[in-house]
Design an enzyme around this catalytic site. Structure first.
Site, PDB file in Angstrom:
ATOM      1  N   ARG A  81      -2.929  -8.262 -20.888  1.00 51.81           N
ATOM      2  CA  ARG A  81      -3.798  -7.734 -21.949  1.00 51.81           C
ATOM      3  C   ARG A  81      -3.013  -6.974 -23.017  1.00 51.81           C
ATOM      4  NH1 ARG A  81      -7.335  -4.370 -21.463  1.00 51.81           N
ATOM      5  NH2 ARG A  81      -9.209  -5.310 -22.336  1.00 51.81           N
ATOM      6  N   ASP A 132      -9.920   0.622 -25.037  1.00 56.86           N
ATOM      7  CA  ASP A 132     -10.032   0.479 -23.582  1.00 56.86           C
ATOM      8  C   ASP A 132     -10.152   1.827 -22.890  1.00 56.86           C
ATOM      9  OD1 ASP A 132     -10.004  -2.224 -23.346  1.00 56.86           O
ATOM     10  OD2 ASP A 132      -7.854  -2.395 -23.014  1.00 56.86           O
ATOM     11  N   PRO A 152       0.816  -1.216   0.000  1.00 57.69           N
ATOM     12  CA  PRO A 152       0.000   0.000   0.000  1.00 57.69           C
ATOM     13  C   PRO A 152       0.850   1.266   0.000  1.00 57.69           C
ATOM     14  CG  PRO A 152      -0.088  -1.072   2.148  1.00 57.69           C
ATOM     15  CD  PRO A 152       0.596  -2.016   1.222  1.00 57.69           C
ATOM     16  N   GLU A 189       2.227  -7.701   8.669  1.00 58.62           N
ATOM     17  CA  GLU A 189       2.496  -6.270   8.881  1.00 58.62           C
ATOM     18  C   GLU A 189       3.491  -5.703   7.873  1.00 58.62           C
ATOM     19  OE1 GLU A 189       1.089  -3.969  11.041  1.00 58.62           O
ATOM     20  OE2 GLU A 189      -0.347  -5.606  11.170  1.00 58.62           O
TER      21      GLU A 189
END
Length: 221
Positions: A151, A165, A86, A114
């Site tokens: 893709r 797209d 993150p 963690e």
């Protein structure tokens, strides 16, 4: 393209590599995906790969030894290695394109618990996040990143679909319709039934701009 995914939970990828478009791409030999169990590289007899953090705190931290050994077991001279985290650079279409065009061997290391011992970051090229939220592990981000890259590979999907797209030219995709022509009073726009390809193209471009202004005006800045 080759993608190696390092994880503590290989079973999570069974559906990902054995279903739909990704499965067909693998069978065609367009992409090679290897799932590597980080636990196989611990030096501890009990299979331990994490430990408590120095300085105290909750949770467990992934240890250097098994993660780095797992990376080194598959790393080639032309590989790029990224942690799913993150705290990483937010993944988007532009980053996906950059990685695809500059990397034919990608190694993704799935975070868990963690997080990683900070020293592991000395053995990778960067960190990637799929959004400003926290998941229970990095397996879902690894699937999302891999899927987006696959893709781009010629032959995986129809070329025309790829060109149209969302996020190409910083615009969202135009709305699409199929049969029936009328559903509960909702009709397909007449221009799409006209057979006039120029008008259809103009309509679709205007719809891309309208949708982007309404849903993602930040893309137009």
């Amino acid at each position: 393209m080759r993608i190696d995914i390092l994880t503590l939970f290989p079973g999570m990828f069974e559906g990902f590599i054995h279903e739909s478009i990704v499965k067909r791409a693998i069978l065609k030999g367009l992409v090679e995906i290897n799932i590597i169990n980080i636990r196989d590289f611990t030096l501890l007899k009990n299979g331990q790969v994490d430990d408590t953090p120095y300085g105290g705190g909750s949770g467990m931290v992934l240890m250097c030894e098994p993660v780095v050994r797992a990376i080194e077991s598959v790393k080639t001279e032309y590989a790029k290695v990224y942690l799913t985290s993150p705290q990483g650079q937010v993944f988007n279409d532009h980053l996906a394109s950059d990685i695809y065009n500059s990397c034919k061997h990608l190694i993704l290391v799935c975070g868990h618990y963690e997080g990683f011992d900070e020293r592991i970051k000395n053995f990778v090229d960067g960190e990637i996040s799929i959004g400003d939220y926290v998941l229970t592990g990095g397996e879902i981000p690894a699937m999302a990143i891999s899927d987006a890259l696959i893709r781009f590979i010629p032959g995986v999907i129809d070329t025309e679909s790829f060109k149209n797209d969302s996020f190409k030219d910083n615009l969202l995709d135009y709305p699409v319709y199929t049969k029936p022509r009328v559903f509960r009073g909702l009709e397909v726009p007449a221009v799409l039934l006209s057979g006039d390809h120029k008008k259809i193209a103009e309509y679709r471009k205007s719809e891309q701009i309208r949708a982007t202004k309404e849903k993602r005006p930040d893309l137009l800045k």
